[in-house]
Design an enzyme around this catalytic site. Sequence first.
Site, PDB file in Angstrom:
ATOM      1  N   GLU A   1     -33.245 -10.882  -5.047  1.00 59.89           N
ATOM      2  CA  GLU A   1     -31.889 -11.082  -4.538  1.00 59.89           C
ATOM      3  C   GLU A   1     -31.915 -11.321  -3.030  1.00 59.89           C
ATOM      4  O   GLU A   1     -31.019 -11.965  -2.474  1.00 59.89           O
ATOM      5  CB  GLU A   1     -31.014  -9.871  -4.856  1.00 59.89           C
ATOM      6  CG  GLU A   1     -29.560 -10.026  -4.414  1.00 59.89           C
ATOM      7  CD  GLU A   1     -28.673  -8.855  -4.782  1.00 59.89           C
ATOM      8  OE1 GLU A   1     -27.476  -8.916  -4.480  1.00 59.89           O
ATOM      9  OE2 GLU A   1     -29.195  -7.871  -5.364  1.00 59.89           O
TER      10      GLU A   1
ATOM     11  N   GLU B   1     -19.240   5.848 -12.727  1.00 56.71           N
ATOM     12  CA  GLU B   1     -17.974   6.229 -12.096  1.00 56.71           C
ATOM     13  C   GLU B   1     -16.771   5.583 -12.781  1.00 56.71           C
ATOM     14  O   GLU B   1     -15.636   6.074 -12.657  1.00 56.71           O
ATOM     15  CB  GLU B   1     -17.990   5.871 -10.606  1.00 56.71           C
ATOM     16  CG  GLU B   1     -17.940   4.398 -10.269  1.00 56.71           C
ATOM     17  CD  GLU B   1     -19.306   3.738 -10.181  1.00 56.71           C
ATOM     18  OE1 GLU B   1     -19.416   2.687  -9.511  1.00 56.71           O
ATOM     19  OE2 GLU B   1     -20.252   4.270 -10.789  1.00 56.71           O
TER      20      GLU B   1
ATOM     21  N   HIS C   1     -22.538   1.655 -14.075  1.00 58.94           N
ATOM     22  CA  HIS C   1     -21.581   2.307 -13.174  1.00 58.94           C
ATOM     23  C   HIS C   1     -20.860   3.452 -13.898  1.00 58.94           C
ATOM     24  O   HIS C   1     -19.759   3.262 -14.426  1.00 58.94           O
ATOM     25  CB  HIS C   1     -20.568   1.294 -12.654  1.00 58.94           C
ATOM     26  CG  HIS C   1     -21.133   0.309 -11.688  1.00 58.94           C
ATOM     27  ND1 HIS C   1     -21.137   0.532 -10.326  1.00 58.94           N
ATOM     28  CD2 HIS C   1     -21.748  -0.889 -11.885  1.00 58.94           C
ATOM     29  CE1 HIS C   1     -21.712  -0.501  -9.721  1.00 58.94           C
ATOM     30  NE2 HIS C   1     -22.100  -1.363 -10.642  1.00 58.94           N
TER      31      HIS C   1
ATOM     32  N   ASP D   1      -6.324  -0.666  -9.266  1.00 55.49           N
ATOM     33  CA  ASP D   1      -5.265   0.168  -9.831  1.00 55.49           C
ATOM     34  C   ASP D   1      -5.513   0.501 -11.295  1.00 55.49           C
ATOM     35  O   ASP D   1      -5.041   1.528 -11.796  1.00 55.49           O
ATOM     36  CB  ASP D   1      -3.901  -0.514  -9.686  1.00 55.49           C
ATOM     37  CG  ASP D   1      -3.306  -0.318  -8.298  1.00 55.49           C
ATOM     38  OD1 ASP D   1      -3.649   0.687  -7.641  1.00 55.49           O
ATOM     39  OD2 ASP D   1      -2.505  -1.164  -7.859  1.00 55.49           O
TER      40      ASP D   1
ATOM     41  N   SER E   1       0.812  -1.233   0.000  1.00 54.31           N
ATOM     42  CA  SER E   1       0.000   0.000   0.000  1.00 54.31           C
ATOM     43  C   SER E   1       0.837   1.272   0.000  1.00 54.31           C
ATOM     44  O   SER E   1       0.423   2.294   0.545  1.00 54.31           O
ATOM     45  CB  SER E   1      -0.963   0.007   1.207  1.00 54.31           C
ATOM     46  OG  SER E   1      -1.806  -1.115   1.185  1.00 54.31           O
TER      47      SER E   1
ATOM     48  N   CYS F   1     -26.624   1.419  -9.735  1.00 56.76           N
ATOM     49  CA  CYS F   1     -26.793  -0.041  -9.686  1.00 56.76           C
ATOM     50  C   CYS F   1     -27.808  -0.410  -8.602  1.00 56.76           C
ATOM     51  O   CYS F   1     -28.993  -0.168  -8.767  1.00 56.76           O
ATOM     52  CB  CYS F   1     -25.438  -0.716  -9.469  1.00 56.76           C
ATOM     53  SG  CYS F   1     -25.444  -2.481  -9.885  1.00 56.76           S
TER      54      CYS F   1
ATOM     55  N   ALA G   1       0.975  13.857  -0.664  1.00 56.94           N
ATOM     56  CA  ALA G   1       0.360  15.003  -1.336  1.00 56.94           C
ATOM     57  C   ALA G   1      -1.079  15.137  -0.864  1.00 56.94           C
ATOM     58  O   ALA G   1      -1.734  14.148  -0.518  1.00 56.94           O
ATOM     59  CB  ALA G   1       0.406  14.833  -2.854  1.00 56.94           C
TER      60      ALA G   1
END
Length: 543
Positions: free
Chosen positions: A404, A517, A515, A71, A14, A380, A240
């Site tokens: 669901e 995003e 999605h 990533d 990380s 979603c 940062a």
Amino acid sequence: MTRYIFVTGGVVSSLGKGLLSASLGALLQARGYTVRIRKLDPYLNVDPGTMSPYEHGECYVTDDGAETDLDLGHYERFTGVSASQGDNVTSGRIYKEIIEKERRGDYLGATVQVVPHVTNAIKDFVVEDEKGEDFVICEIGGTAGDIEAMPFMEAIRQLHIELGRGRSIFVHLTLVPYLSAAGELKTKPTQHSVRDLRSIGIQPDVLVCRSEHPIPDSERRKIGLFCNVPESSVIAALDASSIYDVPSRYHEEGLDTEVLKAFGLAATDKPDLARWADISDRIHNPEGEVTIAVVGKYTVLPDAYKSLKESLVHGGIANRCKVNIEWIESEVFEKEDAVDRLEGVDGILVPGGFGGRGTEGKVAAAHFARTRKIPYFGICLGMQMATIEAARNMAGIEGAGSTEFGEPKHPIVGLITEWIKDDGTVEERTSETDLGGTMRLGAYPAQLGENSHVAQIYGSTNIQERHRHRYEVNVGYVKQLEEAGVLFSGMSPDGKLPEIMEIPDHPWYIGVQYHPELKSRPFEPHPLFSSFIEAAVTRSRLV
């Protein structure tokens, strides 16, 4: 000629290898080079698709339907280059393919071993599907010294030799910790990490040292001397305040210059970082601020919603506005009134998720946003819960729910049993189908109503967005819901799958099955996030 940059990490996990890789890609682009970034993950899962967000953070989905490491989201956001199935591989996928070959007899009776079979498969993955990029950056997951990472380390060691001089380099990210009791930085962990690499035949060309404190020249010289690296190639990576400051910070430290130097390439011209400077200015000098409540299931781990968080930042960039995010676990609304936590926020966003835990809390959040006229963005599962709320409280459908979570009297949301892919083939699923890789994944088209709010936001009636879900709003209830005041403003081209719902008499109330995003970039904020934050800004000025 394509050149390869292998990014490894040491000391602890990380540290930010993904951000380093993405930033380096952005810097090389700013110098006029073309780049591609790949991630090699050592874990035995075939992909992150079935992994809990608590285990691995967000599962990032590409246009071609690959479920990948988070990533890859950094790579896409920083470079604008869309990733694909061929840009993320795991030990599980490598071993799965090798075992399948062995069972078929492809190895002609040979003993199948880590070397050469596993390492060859890794090398093939690294170099395959080249498209003439100037640089391919390969990030190796895990930490130097990890048992599971050894085949990958051995593979890139071999590849470095096979590619020949000037075709590949190694960039190693380490930690230089500060001991407050001693009042000094410690370089020994970095020395040990490089020693581990050198013991297996890998000599770093550039060392990137993550630290919370500035690294003095004397310590850089020491690191360079004992790690066999030029002092100029010891790059400091300080914390940062925004990840979008990182490319400029790395350039100031000389990262791109040293990388090009390691390849024997001139770095005389300065990179064009004007757009990064503009992004940084918008983030650090906002003209207002809003508070967005994200009501989700995994809010204790921000990486579970990494792309979502960054997309909200992008919406703020588009509106030159600071976005404060209030993370709220949806289960709290099953124990207390939503008004206690949501009063005063400028917008409410309910993201995706799986399973029944906390879903009634999401329904409560959708109800609060609808009745209080607060901008609402459902993604979603967030769209499905908004639709169930509307069914119960607008259309008066008692027992409205999702299959669901059980067997509701009225299955407003149900399992997708089949859908048409872009190539015209029909995908079929049942409740017995394996979980891994069996969802509706990747980019699919949708058609928007001409006079709808979403068509105005997109500026088009034809869109394509990335999906990751197994359940869908039941098209059989669309007419009844629309008669109650809900508008299904986006549908699949065949008209069978509702993609977008909105409430026309609400200032901003939109739910999407996909999605958005996953396609937002700091330089190209997704229109829905830009519009959502704009609506939140408008509300903040009215209250």
